[in-house]
Structure formats: structure tokens, C-alpha cells
Write a protein that holds these residues in place. Structure first.
Motif, PDB file in Angstrom:
ATOM      1  N   ASP A   1      45.843  45.047 -13.833  1.00 55.22           N
ATOM      2  CA  ASP A   1      46.958  44.801 -14.748  1.00 55.22           C
ATOM      3  C   ASP A   1      47.694  43.572 -14.213  1.00 55.22           C
ATOM      4  OD1 ASP A   1      49.073  44.934 -16.524  1.00 55.22           O
ATOM      5  OD2 ASP A   1      50.070  46.592 -15.481  1.00 55.22           O
ATOM      6  N   VAL A   2      47.344  42.396 -14.720  1.00 56.00           N
ATOM      7  CA  VAL A   2      47.804  41.133 -14.149  1.00 56.00           C
ATOM      8  C   VAL A   2      49.161  40.738 -14.734  1.00 56.00           C
ATOM      9  CG1 VAL A   2      47.255  38.706 -13.749  1.00 56.00           C
ATOM     10  CG2 VAL A   2      45.408  40.406 -13.842  1.00 56.00           C
ATOM     11  N   HIS A   3      50.104  40.430 -13.849  1.00 53.16           N
ATOM     12  CA  HIS A   3      51.444  39.982 -14.242  1.00 53.16           C
ATOM     13  C   HIS A   3      51.640  38.566 -13.713  1.00 53.16           C
ATOM     14  CE1 HIS A   3      53.044  44.003 -15.461  1.00 53.16           C
ATOM     15  NE2 HIS A   3      52.004  44.380 -14.728  1.00 53.16           N
ATOM     16  N   LEU A   4      51.755  37.609 -14.607  1.00 54.29           N
ATOM     17  CA  LEU A   4      51.942  36.212 -14.223  1.00 54.29           C
ATOM     18  C   LEU A   4      53.427  35.904 -14.109  1.00 54.29           C
ATOM     19  CD1 LEU A   4      48.983  36.277 -15.321  1.00 54.29           C
ATOM     20  CD2 LEU A   4      49.304  33.893 -15.959  1.00 54.29           C
ATOM     21  N   ILE A   5      53.815  35.362 -12.963  1.00 48.40           N
ATOM     22  CA  ILE A   5      55.201  34.999 -12.687  1.00 48.40           C
ATOM     23  C   ILE A   5      55.298  33.474 -12.662  1.00 48.40           C
ATOM     24  CG2 ILE A   5      57.105  35.152 -11.034  1.00 48.40           C
ATOM     25  CD1 ILE A   5      56.417  37.825 -12.324  1.00 48.40           C
ATOM     26  N   GLY A   6      56.338  32.955 -13.291  1.00 48.30           N
ATOM     27  CA  GLY A   6      56.464  31.513 -13.487  1.00 48.30           C
ATOM     28  C   GLY A   6      56.363  30.693 -12.210  1.00 48.30           C
ATOM     29  N   LEU A   7      55.833  29.493 -12.361  1.00 47.81           N
ATOM     30  CA  LEU A   7      55.675  28.555 -11.253  1.00 47.81           C
ATOM     31  C   LEU A   7      56.682  27.425 -11.430  1.00 47.81           C
ATOM     32  CD1 LEU A   7      53.795  27.908  -8.768  1.00 47.81           C
ATOM     33  CD2 LEU A   7      52.546  26.395 -10.321  1.00 47.81           C
ATOM     34  N   GLN A   8      57.449  27.141 -10.378  1.00 51.23           N
ATOM     35  CA  GLN A   8      58.432  26.063 -10.390  1.00 51.23           C
ATOM     36  C   GLN A   8      57.988  24.950  -9.449  1.00 51.23           C
ATOM     37  OE1 GLN A   8      61.651  28.767  -9.226  1.00 51.23           O
ATOM     38  NE2 GLN A   8      62.517  28.608 -11.296  1.00 51.23           N
TER      39      GLN A   8
ATOM     40  N   GLU B   1      38.378  45.518  -2.230  1.00 53.98           N
ATOM     41  CA  GLU B   1      38.918  46.480  -1.277  1.00 53.98           C
ATOM     42  C   GLU B   1      40.287  47.019  -1.703  1.00 53.98           C
ATOM     43  OE1 GLU B   1      38.467  48.982   1.679  1.00 53.98           O
ATOM     44  OE2 GLU B   1      36.974  47.397   1.342  1.00 53.98           O
ATOM     45  N   LEU B   2      41.110  46.170  -2.312  1.00 50.12           N
ATOM     46  CA  LEU B   2      42.505  46.530  -2.550  1.00 50.12           C
ATOM     47  C   LEU B   2      42.853  46.830  -4.005  1.00 50.12           C
ATOM     48  CD1 LEU B   2      44.498  44.104  -0.210  1.00 50.12           C
ATOM     49  CD2 LEU B   2      43.697  46.421   0.256  1.00 50.12           C
ATOM     50  N   VAL B   3      42.086  46.316  -4.962  1.00 50.68           N
ATOM     51  CA  VAL B   3      42.487  46.382  -6.363  1.00 50.68           C
ATOM     52  C   VAL B   3      41.532  47.280  -7.146  1.00 50.68           C
ATOM     53  CG1 VAL B   3      42.927  45.062  -8.467  1.00 50.68           C
ATOM     54  CG2 VAL B   3      43.473  44.058  -6.230  1.00 50.68           C
ATOM     55  N   ALA B   4      42.090  48.327  -7.740  1.00 52.53           N
ATOM     56  CA  ALA B   4      41.320  49.205  -8.621  1.00 52.53           C
ATOM     57  C   ALA B   4      41.759  48.979 -10.061  1.00 52.53           C
ATOM     58  CB  ALA B   4      41.533  50.662  -8.220  1.00 52.53           C
ATOM     59  N   ALA B   5      40.951  49.435 -10.992  1.00 47.87           N
ATOM     60  CA  ALA B   5      41.287  49.292 -12.410  1.00 47.87           C
ATOM     61  C   ALA B   5      42.654  49.907 -12.680  1.00 47.87           C
ATOM     62  CB  ALA B   5      40.224  49.970 -13.263  1.00 47.87           C
ATOM     63  N   GLY B   6      43.496  49.155 -13.384  1.00 44.43           N
ATOM     64  CA  GLY B   6      44.830  49.608 -13.715  1.00 44.43           C
ATOM     65  C   GLY B   6      45.895  49.231 -12.712  1.00 44.43           C
ATOM     66  N   ASP B   7      45.515  48.768 -11.517  1.00 42.06           N
ATOM     67  CA  ASP B   7      46.505  48.367 -10.517  1.00 42.06           C
ATOM     68  C   ASP B   7      47.228  47.099 -10.954  1.00 42.06           C
ATOM     69  OD1 ASP B   7      45.976  50.448  -8.809  1.00 42.06           O
ATOM     70  OD2 ASP B   7      44.656  49.286  -7.482  1.00 42.06           O
ATOM     71  N   ALA B   8      48.530  47.079 -10.740  1.00 34.70           N
ATOM     72  CA  ALA B   8      49.316  45.882 -11.040  1.00 34.70           C
ATOM     73  C   ALA B   8      49.096  44.836  -9.955  1.00 34.70           C
ATOM     74  CB  ALA B   8      50.793  46.236 -11.145  1.00 34.70           C
ATOM     75  N   VAL B   9      48.875  43.603 -10.387  1.00 30.31           N
ATOM     76  CA  VAL B   9      48.700  42.475  -9.480  1.00 30.31           C
ATOM     77  C   VAL B   9      49.535  41.311 -10.008  1.00 30.31           C
ATOM     78  CG1 VAL B   9      47.060  40.806  -8.517  1.00 30.31           C
ATOM     79  CG2 VAL B   9      46.368  43.186  -8.818  1.00 30.31           C
ATOM     80  N   VAL B  10      50.216  40.632  -9.095  1.00 31.61           N
ATOM     81  CA  VAL B  10      51.039  39.478  -9.455  1.00 31.61           C
ATOM     82  C   VAL B  10      50.286  38.199  -9.120  1.00 31.61           C
ATOM     83  CG1 VAL B  10      53.085  38.150  -8.725  1.00 31.61           C
ATOM     84  CG2 VAL B  10      53.284  40.591  -9.229  1.00 31.61           C
ATOM     85  N   THR B  11      50.318  37.235 -10.027  1.00 29.35           N
ATOM     86  CA  THR B  11      49.835  35.888  -9.741  1.00 29.35           C
ATOM     87  C   THR B  11      50.864  34.887 -10.266  1.00 29.35           C
ATOM     88  OG1 THR B  11      48.661  35.377 -11.799  1.00 29.35           O
ATOM     89  CG2 THR B  11      47.473  36.694 -10.170  1.00 29.35           C
ATOM     90  N   GLU B  12      50.664  33.641  -9.901  1.00 26.53           N
ATOM     91  CA  GLU B  12      51.516  32.573 -10.422  1.00 26.53           C
ATOM     92  C   GLU B  12      51.106  32.216 -11.854  1.00 26.53           C
ATOM     93  OE1 GLU B  12      51.833  30.203  -6.174  1.00 26.53           O
ATOM     94  OE2 GLU B  12      49.922  30.650  -7.144  1.00 26.53           O
ATOM     95  N   ARG B  13      52.043  31.626 -12.594  1.00 23.27           N
ATOM     96  CA  ARG B  13      51.780  31.195 -13.966  1.00 23.27           C
ATOM     97  C   ARG B  13      52.055  29.705 -14.093  1.00 23.27           C
ATOM     98  NH1 ARG B  13      55.503  34.139 -16.424  1.00 23.27           N
ATOM     99  NH2 ARG B  13      56.962  32.448 -16.742  1.00 23.27           N
ATOM    100  N   PRO B  14      51.003  28.863 -14.139  1.00 26.71           N
ATOM    101  CA  PRO B  14      49.561  29.143 -14.196  1.00 26.71           C
ATOM    102  C   PRO B  14      48.973  29.398 -12.805  1.00 26.71           C
ATOM    103  CG  PRO B  14      49.915  26.779 -14.208  1.00 26.71           C
ATOM    104  CD  PRO B  14      51.288  27.406 -14.228  1.00 26.71           C
ATOM    105  N   THR B  15      47.733  29.871 -12.794  1.00 23.31           N
ATOM    106  CA  THR B  15      47.041  30.068 -11.528  1.00 23.31           C
ATOM    107  C   THR B  15      45.577  29.697 -11.691  1.00 23.31           C
ATOM    108  OG1 THR B  15      46.730  31.610  -9.682  1.00 23.31           O
ATOM    109  CG2 THR B  15      46.361  32.482 -11.898  1.00 23.31           C
ATOM    110  N   TYR B  16      44.858  29.720 -10.583  1.00 25.11           N
ATOM    111  CA  TYR B  16      43.444  29.362 -10.552  1.00 25.11           C
ATOM    112  C   TYR B  16      42.659  30.237 -11.532  1.00 25.11           C
ATOM    113  CZ  TYR B  16      38.823  28.501  -8.414  1.00 25.11           C
ATOM    114  OH  TYR B  16      37.511  28.175  -8.176  1.00 25.11           O
ATOM    115  N   ASP B  17      41.866  29.617 -12.375  1.00 26.53           N
ATOM    116  CA  ASP B  17      41.174  30.364 -13.421  1.00 26.53           C
ATOM    117  C   ASP B  17      40.212  31.403 -12.868  1.00 26.53           C
ATOM    118  OD1 ASP B  17      39.567  28.284 -12.481  1.00 26.53           O
ATOM    119  OD2 ASP B  17      38.746  27.763 -14.442  1.00 26.53           O
ATOM    120  N   ARG B  18      39.581  31.123 -11.724  1.00 21.58           N
ATOM    121  CA  ARG B  18      38.634  32.090 -11.154  1.00 21.58           C
ATOM    122  C   ARG B  18      39.354  33.319 -10.613  1.00 21.58           C
ATOM    123  NH1 ARG B  18      33.485  31.033 -12.962  1.00 21.58           N
ATOM    124  NH2 ARG B  18      33.273  28.774 -13.151  1.00 21.58           N
TER     125      ARG B  18
END
Length: 370
Positions: free
Chosen positions: A108-115, A80-97
Motif C-alpha cells: 500500500d504505497v503512500h507517496l509523500i511530496g518532494l521539496q 523480507e520486510l514488505v507483505a501484501a497490504g503493508d503501508a510503505v512510504v516513498t517520495e513523490r516522485p520516486t524511482y520508477d523501479r
């Protein structure tokens, strides 16, 4: 070959699942609502369970959609929310699925560090100030998979402030929240958002699952979010499967609303607490060079070995498998890197087997370096 000890899957072992309680719940569901259980239903889910979830979260029912597992909820939301090319942030690391689902949609996935206290909001803020404009930030706030960390209250508030400033959706993916076995519970970002959990235009969409509290086989999860978005996803669900499993959802409803559920949940939490503590002690004994976050709940522990010492998680996994131990490679949870890490799921390994499993794993680590 030695008996297999699997640290690979985040699922409770059958000995801590209330099988008798589920059998009774199934009988009650069919006896008390035969037409509702046996019928198709609609895409919103089994109505009594939807109502129970709405009451739990203090929201109107039109904020809730019940799905075939939380991964189905994730997929609907991403579609519903993510189209090809859209930037998305996840944690680094994150769930593989999560990574797989986003990559398949061309995000366009951007991984942000996990503390230790969750996603690095300073790193995220810097990325946003540098021009990153995500549609969505996916965060696992409690006992993160695979990292084991919990997002602090300060960071929950900071993330909400960033979402308001930069107009992105926070996807609060929270399947482990009810399996806390130590420490104090924290409010959900769903509750902390402007207007609270019943906000009709808040930035938070919340997902949870009964797989970790009831049993994985029920495959029942749900979304809570703004009603306009939930209505769109409900239409998508109708076109996908007409309706989710009414049988599974009715059994879950009878079980979680019955007298046995509190005791059954405590049994799961007690077992996880023992297994987590035993695993941490075994790592300190057999792999003292490893670092990890001691989780306050959930199913997982992320193990990091010293970098620059030639560790290769793929070789470690192979050596472990040869010794009857299954782990998941750190590289599975990242777009790049992770060769010196791996995830251990302690949920399915009884406490009496944990030490032996880690002893074999330590042998595998040594053999992989040789």
C-alpha cells in the motif's frame, strides 16, 4: 533522422569510465586470488570486498551483504520486510523501479511530496498523526532519482525522529552519494541513527552501488544494516542464487582499493558537473518556462512545465523521439499525475551535444501543445 541524443538512462558514457583501470583490476583479481574469484563463494558476497565496505562504513562485517547490483539488494529487502497490504512510504516522485517493485509485492504505497531539500517531513508527520503506519519509508537522500534534490541535515534528523516515534524502517537508498560535484557532503542517516552506523537494532537499512562510480556493467551493490536482518537476507540470497558474481565483485574490489580509483571517480564527477551545468543553461535558454532543481551531484534533473497549459509528457516524449531525443515521462515516477514533467539524465550525453538535445526538446514541447 538526426543522431539520437538520449537523456533517458542514468549511466555514464563510456568515455568517462576507466576501462584500462578495470582491465588491470581484472588481471590482478585473477592473479592474486584465483580460487576465490573462480569459485561459487557464498551469499554474503566476495569476502575482501565485504570487508572493504565494512571498513568504509565503520561497521562489523556481519552488517554488510554484497549483491548483484543495488536493485537486487532492494528486492531482497522488500521481500523480507514488505507483505501484501503493508503501508510503505516513498517520495513523490520516486524511482520508477521502486514503485514497480513495491506494487508487485502488493504494498500500500503512500507517496509523500518532494521539496528542494528532500521529502516533505511535515506532510509525512501529518500522515503519521492521521493514522498511517508504514512498515518502511524508502528515501533517496542524495541527488534523488528523478528529482535531483538532496535531503537536508535537518530533515535527516527529523526523519529519524519520526521513525523512532512510529516504529518504521528507513530504507536509505543511496547509489549517488559518491558522485557529488559541488556543495558539502552530509552525514548518512545510517551514521546519525541512535548508536551510530554500527547499531545492531537501528531503524536504518542502507543501500549503495558501484554502478555509478565504477561502471554499470559490474552490477555490484550492497546493503548495510542490523546483523540479524542481514543474516535473514543472506539466507534468502542463498536460496535465490547461492552466491552473487565473485568475478565482478573481485574486480570491483581490486579497482576501488587501488591507486587509480580516486582519479577515475574525479573524472566521472568532473564530467557530470560540466554536463549538469550545460543542461541547466540550455534549459534556461530554450525552455525558460521550465522549473527544476539544480543538482549538486548525481545523474538526473527533473523538469516541470507550467500546469494547466495542456502539457502531456507522453506526447512530448513522442515528439522528442521523432526529433532524435529520448526522455523519460514524468508519469513513470508517480502513481498519478506527472503529465507536465519529465526526467532528463545528463550522465551519458557529452557536453557538446547537450544544447542541441535541449533545442530539439523545446521544439517537441511546442509541437506537443499545438
Amino acid at each position: 533522422m538526426a543522431d539520437t541524443i538520449s537523456f533517458s538512462r542514468g549511466a555514464p558514457s563510456a568515455d568517462i569510465v576507466d576501462i584500462e583501470g578495470l582491465k588491470q583490476a581484472a588481471i590482478e583479481a585473477f592473479e592474486q586470488d584465483p580460487a576465490g574469484v573462480a569459485g561459487y563463494g557464498t551469499s554474503i558476497g566476495y569476502v575482501p570486498l565485504r570487508r572493504w565496505i565494512a571498513e568504509k562504513h565503520g561497521v562489523p562485517e556481519d552488517h554488510v551483504l554484497v549483491t548483484n547490483g543495488s536493485m537486487q539488494a532492494d528486492a531482497f529487502l522488500f521481500d523480507e520486510l514488505v507483505a501484501a497490504g503493508d503501508a510503505v512510504v516513498t517520495e513523490r516522485p520516486t524511482y520508477d523501479r521502486t514503485l514497480l517493485g513495491l506494487k508487485e509485492r502488493g504494498a500500500d504505497v503512500h507517496l509523500i511530496g518532494l521539496q528542494e531539500d528532500g521529502i516533505d517531513v511535515d506532510e509525512l508527520r501529518a500522515a503519521l498523526e492521521g493514522g498511517l503506519r508504514p512498515k518502511l519509508a524508502h528515501v533517496i537522500p542524495n541527488f534523488q532519482n528523478p528529482g535531483g534534490s538532496t535531503l537536508s541535515l535537518e530533515k535527516r534528523r527529523a526523519l529519524l525522529a519520526l521513525a523512532a516515534e512510529h516504529s518504521f524502517v528507513i530504507f536509505e537508498d543511496d547509489p549517488y552519494v559518491d558522485v557529488r560535484f559541488t556543495g558539502e557532503s552530509l552525514p548518512r542517516m545510517l551514521e546519525l541513527q541512535p548508536g551510530g552506523q554500527a547499531a545492531t537494532d537501528g531503524p536504518v537499512v542502507y543501500a549503495c552501488s558501484f554502478s555509478k562510480t565504477v561502471c554499470p556493467g559490474v552490477r555490484v551493490g550492497y546493503l548495510v544494516g542490523p546483523p540479524a536482518l542481514i543474516a535473514k537476507i543472506a539466507r534468502r540470497a542463498t536460496n535465490t542464487y547461492i552466491a552473487p558474481s565473485q568475478v565482478a565483485q573481485a574486480i570491483v574490489h581490486r579497482f576501488v582499493s587501488g591507486d587509480r580509483f580516486p582519479t577515475a571517480l574525479q573524472t566521472v564527477k568532473d564530467a557530470l558537473a560540466e554536463r549538469s551545468s550545460t543542461l541547466a543553461d540550455a534549459l534556461r535558454t530554450h525552455l525558460p518556462e521550465a522549473t527544476f532543481v539544480q543538482p549538486e551531484g548525481g545523474y538526473f534533473l527533473w523538469v516541470s512545465l507550467p500546469e494547466g497549459e495542456g502539457h502531456d509528457c507522453a506526447r512530448i516524449a513522442d515528439e522528442a523521439a521523432a526529433r532524435g531525443v529520448q526522455i523519460v515521462k514524468g508519469t513513470d515516477f508517480l502513481l498519478e499525475g506527472g503529465e507536465s514533467a519529465f526526467r532528463l539524465a545528463y550522465s551519458a550525453v557529452t557536453a557538446d551535444k547537450v544544447d542541441e538535445g535541449v533545442r530539439r526538446l523545446a521544439e517537441a514541447v511546442a509541437a506537443a501543445k499545438a
